[in-house]
Scaffold this motif. Structure first.
Motif, PDB file in Angstrom:
ATOM      1  N   SER A  71      46.452 -15.318  90.926  1.00  0.00           N
ATOM      2  CA  SER A  71      47.073 -14.256  91.722  1.00  0.00           C
ATOM      3  C   SER A  71      46.185 -13.018  91.779  1.00  0.00           C
ATOM      4  O   SER A  71      46.211 -12.269  92.766  1.00  0.00           O
ATOM      5  N   ALA A  72      45.370 -12.793  90.759  1.00  0.00           N
ATOM      6  CA  ALA A  72      44.494 -11.616  90.750  1.00  0.00           C
ATOM      7  C   ALA A  72      43.510 -11.640  91.908  1.00  0.00           C
ATOM      8  O   ALA A  72      43.135 -10.593  92.445  1.00  0.00           O
ATOM      9  N   GLU A  73      43.092 -12.837  92.324  1.00  0.00           N
ATOM     10  CA  GLU A  73      42.162 -12.948  93.451  1.00  0.00           C
ATOM     11  C   GLU A  73      42.811 -12.422  94.739  1.00  0.00           C
ATOM     12  O   GLU A  73      42.174 -11.701  95.515  1.00  0.00           O
ATOM     13  N   SER A  74      44.062 -12.768  94.975  1.00  0.00           N
ATOM     14  CA  SER A  74      44.771 -12.279  96.165  1.00  0.00           C
ATOM     15  C   SER A  74      45.014 -10.784  96.082  1.00  0.00           C
ATOM     16  O   SER A  74      44.896 -10.065  97.084  1.00  0.00           O
ATOM     17  N   LEU A  75      45.367 -10.288  94.890  1.00  0.00           N
ATOM     18  CA  LEU A  75      45.598  -8.857  94.734  1.00  0.00           C
ATOM     19  C   LEU A  75      44.322  -8.067  95.006  1.00  0.00           C
ATOM     20  O   LEU A  75      44.356  -7.020  95.660  1.00  0.00           O
ATOM     21  N   THR A  76      43.190  -8.560  94.536  1.00  0.00           N
ATOM     22  CA  THR A  76      41.912  -7.889  94.788  1.00  0.00           C
ATOM     23  C   THR A  76      41.621  -7.816  96.283  1.00  0.00           C
ATOM     24  O   THR A  76      41.181  -6.774  96.802  1.00  0.00           O
TER      25      THR A  76
ATOM     26  N   GLU B 170      51.888  -1.971  95.883  1.00  0.00           N
ATOM     27  CA  GLU B 170      52.373  -1.872  94.511  1.00  0.00           C
ATOM     28  C   GLU B 170      52.565  -3.276  93.956  1.00  0.00           C
ATOM     29  O   GLU B 170      52.506  -4.267  94.697  1.00  0.00           O
ATOM     30  N   VAL B 171      52.798  -3.386  92.654  1.00  0.00           N
ATOM     31  CA  VAL B 171      52.752  -4.670  91.956  1.00  0.00           C
ATOM     32  C   VAL B 171      54.019  -4.899  91.147  1.00  0.00           C
ATOM     33  O   VAL B 171      54.544  -3.973  90.531  1.00  0.00           O
ATOM     34  N   VAL B 172      54.470  -6.154  91.144  1.00  0.00           N
ATOM     35  CA  VAL B 172      55.523  -6.618  90.241  1.00  0.00           C
ATOM     36  C   VAL B 172      54.931  -7.719  89.371  1.00  0.00           C
ATOM     37  O   VAL B 172      54.310  -8.659  89.888  1.00  0.00           O
ATOM     38  N   THR B 173      55.087  -7.621  88.051  1.00  0.00           N
ATOM     39  CA  THR B 173      54.537  -8.642  87.163  1.00  0.00           C
ATOM     40  C   THR B 173      55.356  -8.743  85.890  1.00  0.00           C
ATOM     41  O   THR B 173      56.136  -7.842  85.569  1.00  0.00           O
ATOM     42  N   SER B 174      55.202  -9.842  85.182  1.00  0.00           N
ATOM     43  CA  SER B 174      55.854 -10.011  83.879  1.00  0.00           C
ATOM     44  C   SER B 174      55.069  -9.222  82.836  1.00  0.00           C
ATOM     45  O   SER B 174      53.842  -9.309  82.790  1.00  0.00           O
ATOM     46  N   THR B 175      55.762  -8.503  82.003  1.00  0.00           N
ATOM     47  CA  THR B 175      55.099  -7.627  81.015  1.00  0.00           C
ATOM     48  C   THR B 175      55.556  -7.960  79.596  1.00  0.00           C
ATOM     49  O   THR B 175      55.732  -7.071  78.771  1.00  0.00           O
ATOM     50  N   LYS B 176      55.766  -9.248  79.305  1.00  0.00           N
ATOM     51  CA  LYS B 176      56.246  -9.638  77.983  1.00  0.00           C
ATOM     52  C   LYS B 176      55.180  -9.442  76.905  1.00  0.00           C
ATOM     53  O   LYS B 176      55.481  -9.052  75.783  1.00  0.00           O
ATOM     54  N   SER B 177      53.930  -9.743  77.241  1.00  0.00           N
ATOM     55  CA  SER B 177      52.859  -9.641  76.255  1.00  0.00           C
ATOM     56  C   SER B 177      52.359  -8.204  76.142  1.00  0.00           C
ATOM     57  O   SER B 177      52.378  -7.441  77.111  1.00  0.00           O
TER      58      SER B 177
ATOM     59  N   LYS C 114      49.299  -7.542  75.568  1.00  0.00           N
ATOM     60  CA  LYS C 114      48.003  -7.550  76.226  1.00  0.00           C
ATOM     61  C   LYS C 114      48.200  -7.615  77.737  1.00  0.00           C
ATOM     62  O   LYS C 114      48.944  -8.464  78.236  1.00  0.00           O
ATOM     63  N   PRO C 115      47.578  -6.720  78.505  1.00  0.00           N
ATOM     64  CA  PRO C 115      47.749  -6.745  79.961  1.00  0.00           C
ATOM     65  C   PRO C 115      47.270  -8.065  80.559  1.00  0.00           C
ATOM     66  O   PRO C 115      46.237  -8.601  80.162  1.00  0.00           O
ATOM     67  N   ASN C 116      48.046  -8.601  81.489  1.00  0.00           N
ATOM     68  CA  ASN C 116      47.612  -9.805  82.187  1.00  0.00           C
ATOM     69  C   ASN C 116      46.626  -9.428  83.294  1.00  0.00           C
ATOM     70  O   ASN C 116      46.419  -8.240  83.566  1.00  0.00           O
ATOM     71  N   PRO C 117      45.967 -10.401  83.947  1.00  0.00           N
ATOM     72  CA  PRO C 117      44.953 -10.071  84.959  1.00  0.00           C
ATOM     73  C   PRO C 117      45.453  -9.177  86.084  1.00  0.00           C
ATOM     74  O   PRO C 117      44.719  -8.297  86.561  1.00  0.00           O
ATOM     75  N   VAL C 118      46.693  -9.383  86.520  1.00  0.00           N
ATOM     76  CA  VAL C 118      47.245  -8.540  87.592  1.00  0.00           C
ATOM     77  C   VAL C 118      47.448  -7.111  87.103  1.00  0.00           C
ATOM     78  O   VAL C 118      47.164  -6.142  87.826  1.00  0.00           O
ATOM     79  N   GLN C 119      47.941  -6.955  85.883  1.00  0.00           N
ATOM     80  CA  GLN C 119      48.108  -5.611  85.331  1.00  0.00           C
ATOM     81  C   GLN C 119      46.773  -4.878  85.215  1.00  0.00           C
ATOM     82  O   GLN C 119      46.693  -3.678  85.484  1.00  0.00           O
ATOM     83  N   ARG C 120      45.738  -5.614  84.811  1.00  0.00           N
ATOM     84  CA  ARG C 120      44.429  -4.968  84.661  1.00  0.00           C
ATOM     85  C   ARG C 120      43.906  -4.448  86.006  1.00  0.00           C
ATOM     86  O   ARG C 120      43.367  -3.342  86.088  1.00  0.00           O
ATOM     87  N   ILE C 121      44.079  -5.248  87.056  1.00  0.00           N
ATOM     88  CA  ILE C 121      43.644  -4.786  88.376  1.00  0.00           C
ATOM     89  C   ILE C 121      44.474  -3.593  88.823  1.00  0.00           C
ATOM     90  O   ILE C 121      43.945  -2.618  89.373  1.00  0.00           O
ATOM     91  N   ALA C 122      45.780  -3.655  88.567  1.00  0.00           N
ATOM     92  CA  ALA C 122      46.652  -2.536  88.943  1.00  0.00           C
ATOM     93  C   ALA C 122      46.225  -1.248  88.243  1.00  0.00           C
ATOM     94  O   ALA C 122      46.225  -0.164  88.844  1.00  0.00           O
TER      95      ALA C 122
ATOM     96  N   GLY D 131      57.035  -8.770 100.947  1.00  0.00           N
ATOM     97  CA  GLY D 131      56.657  -9.162  99.599  1.00  0.00           C
ATOM     98  C   GLY D 131      55.664 -10.310  99.665  1.00  0.00           C
ATOM     99  O   GLY D 131      55.844 -11.239 100.454  1.00  0.00           O
ATOM    100  N   LEU D 132      54.623 -10.246  98.861  1.00  0.00           N
ATOM    101  CA  LEU D 132      53.609 -11.300  98.803  1.00  0.00           C
ATOM    102  C   LEU D 132      53.521 -11.812  97.369  1.00  0.00           C
ATOM    103  O   LEU D 132      53.429 -11.013  96.432  1.00  0.00           O
ATOM    104  N   VAL D 133      53.536 -13.123  97.217  1.00  0.00           N
ATOM    105  CA  VAL D 133      53.611 -13.760  95.899  1.00  0.00           C
ATOM    106  C   VAL D 133      52.444 -14.721  95.734  1.00  0.00           C
ATOM    107  O   VAL D 133      52.087 -15.449  96.662  1.00  0.00           O
ATOM    108  N   ALA D 134      51.844 -14.740  94.542  1.00  0.00           N
ATOM    109  CA  ALA D 134      50.810 -15.725  94.211  1.00  0.00           C
ATOM    110  C   ALA D 134      50.923 -16.073  92.739  1.00  0.00           C
ATOM    111  O   ALA D 134      50.772 -15.196  91.885  1.00  0.00           O
ATOM    112  N   SER D 135      51.215 -17.328  92.444  1.00  0.00           N
ATOM    113  CA  SER D 135      51.264 -17.815  91.065  1.00  0.00           C
ATOM    114  C   SER D 135      52.120 -16.908  90.180  1.00  0.00           C
ATOM    115  O   SER D 135      51.688 -16.473  89.114  1.00  0.00           O
ATOM    116  N   PHE D 136      53.345 -16.654  90.618  1.00  0.00           N
ATOM    117  CA  PHE D 136      54.215 -15.725  89.897  1.00  0.00           C
ATOM    118  C   PHE D 136      55.052 -16.430  88.835  1.00  0.00           C
ATOM    119  O   PHE D 136      55.283 -15.893  87.760  1.00  0.00           O
TER     120      PHE D 136
END
Length: 389
Positions: A61-66, A82-89, A91-99, A121-126
């Protein structure tokens, strides 16, 4: 006339205003509800800048966000992102890092409602089913980048199952997300690519991530016409790719041919088996033969030489290591032998051919070479007990 067009644009229902954008000439006006600006036209329509809420988590999904970020920087069809992502960990996930790098607002999942002003809304590997109430909050709905040529491989792990099943072709599908079910919506665009016979799922994922970003941008650049041209999925050819579980890694040597085990290893990175009650991982397999060859050109060598894997057997090409037979022995699926010169652990498969592995791991310990596995485990039991189950 121009004043009448401007009045209509300002007061149209939000879900209809974007469609009139491509039918109006020489008007520049902002819609009062969705903040969509309709710009002056010359001889052809100019696509509006859409406000996008992106849903994603991983490298795919980070490739599409970029790609969407680049469109926004170039002032093209993405006006706000803007971004919606899971934030359980922690450690930032790849989408969070790009954001974070791009100073994009991040909304944690689950989402109770969509912030005002977003068109699509656009979704990739969510990995999460988006509720109907969320989908309906977007005037243009929600689109998904799916890593297969739908309807083949609906589900969470399409790349894994494509490689596991020996598919020679895959691709990406841009589809509308429908409530309550995964991957059943109309398809707006598909782009295909081949799968090489020795490519891993990781290799294919890298290429499909780029291809998915490319296809997504093509769809967004041609909104809303892309939505009008969407086609329902065919009823024939539906297959499913459920979540990967530990059971999928397990090899049944009595049922799986060498090619099946090889594809499973390509798909998952390793396979698992059992050595006298101890779980083991096998990785880095050599390519299997195209057809079983139970009697090799080494049959003229003494049985002891073939068993031991001495210098004579080292003249065998790497691919042929998996087809050598052992004189005077009954071939049994799961039977293990060592090839010292090639530093390979060979296992007999259900089709009568051998598959050779370079790495062995006892679960909970560091990976070891086939020779180390021989020294620490094989050499301590009789030859007749060299079996994986």
């Amino acid at each position: 006339m121009i004043m009448l067009k401007a009045y209509l644009l300002r007061n149209l229902p939000e879900k209809l205003c974007y469609r009139l954008n491509r039918c109006v000439r020489s008007v520049s006006v902002k819609h009062k509800k969705c903040d969509q600006t309709f710009r002056s036209y010359s001889t052809r329509p100019i696509a509006p800048a859409w406000n996008v809420l992106f849903f994603g988590t991983d490298d795919f999904s980070a490739e599409s966000l970029t790609a969407l970020c680049n469109e926004m920087k170039l002032l093209r069809v993405v006006g706000h992102l803007e971004v919606v992502t899971s934030t359980k960990s922690r450690k930032p996930n790849p989408v969070q890092r790009i954001a974070q790098q791009e100073n994009l607002a991040v909304h944690p999942w689950p989402l109770e409602s969509v912030p005002p002003g977003f068109h699509i809304g656009l979704v990739a590997s969510f990995g999460h089913l988006i509720p109907k109430k969320i989908i309906e909050m977007f005037p243009l709905g929600v689109l998904n980048v799916h890593a297969s040529l739908l309807p083949r491989w609906r589900g969470a792990a399409p790349i894994v199952y494509a490689v596991l099943n020996g598919d020679t072709k895959t691709g990406v599908s841009i589809m509308q997300i429908m409530p309550h079910r995964f991957d059943v919506g109309p398809v707006l665009k598909q782009m295909a690519c081949p799968i090489g016979p020795h490519e891993t799922a990781a290799d294919v994922q890298t290429r499909l991530a780029r291809l998915g970003a490319e296809a997504l941008l093509e769809v967004v650049r041609h909104l809303p016409h892309s939505l009008d041209d969407a086609l329902p999925q065919l009823e024939d050819g539906v297959t499913y790719a459920p979540k990967v579980t530990p059971a999928l890694y397990c090899v049944d040597w009595h049922k799986m041919a060498a090619a099946d085990v090889y594809n499973l290893c390509r798909a998952l990175g390793h396979v698992t088996s059992n050595w006298h009650g101890t779980a083991v991982r096998l990785a880095q397999p050599d390519a299997p033969p195209s057809a079983p060859s139970p009697v090799s050109h080494l049959s003229s060598l003494p049985a002891t030489a073939i068993r031991g894997g001495d210098a004579a057997s080292s003249r065998t090409p790497r691919r042929a290591l998996s087809t050598e037979s052992f004189m005077g022995e009954q071939s049994t699926p799961g039977m293990v032998r060592i090839h010292r010169a090639g530093a390979r652990l060979r296992v007999m498969c259900a089709d009568g051919s051998w598959l050779a592995f370079a790495k062995v791991t006892i679960i909970g310990k560091k990976p070891m070479s086939a020779i180390d596995f021989y020294n620490g485990f094989l050499s301590k039991v009789p030859l007749d007990d060299w079996m994986l189950t």
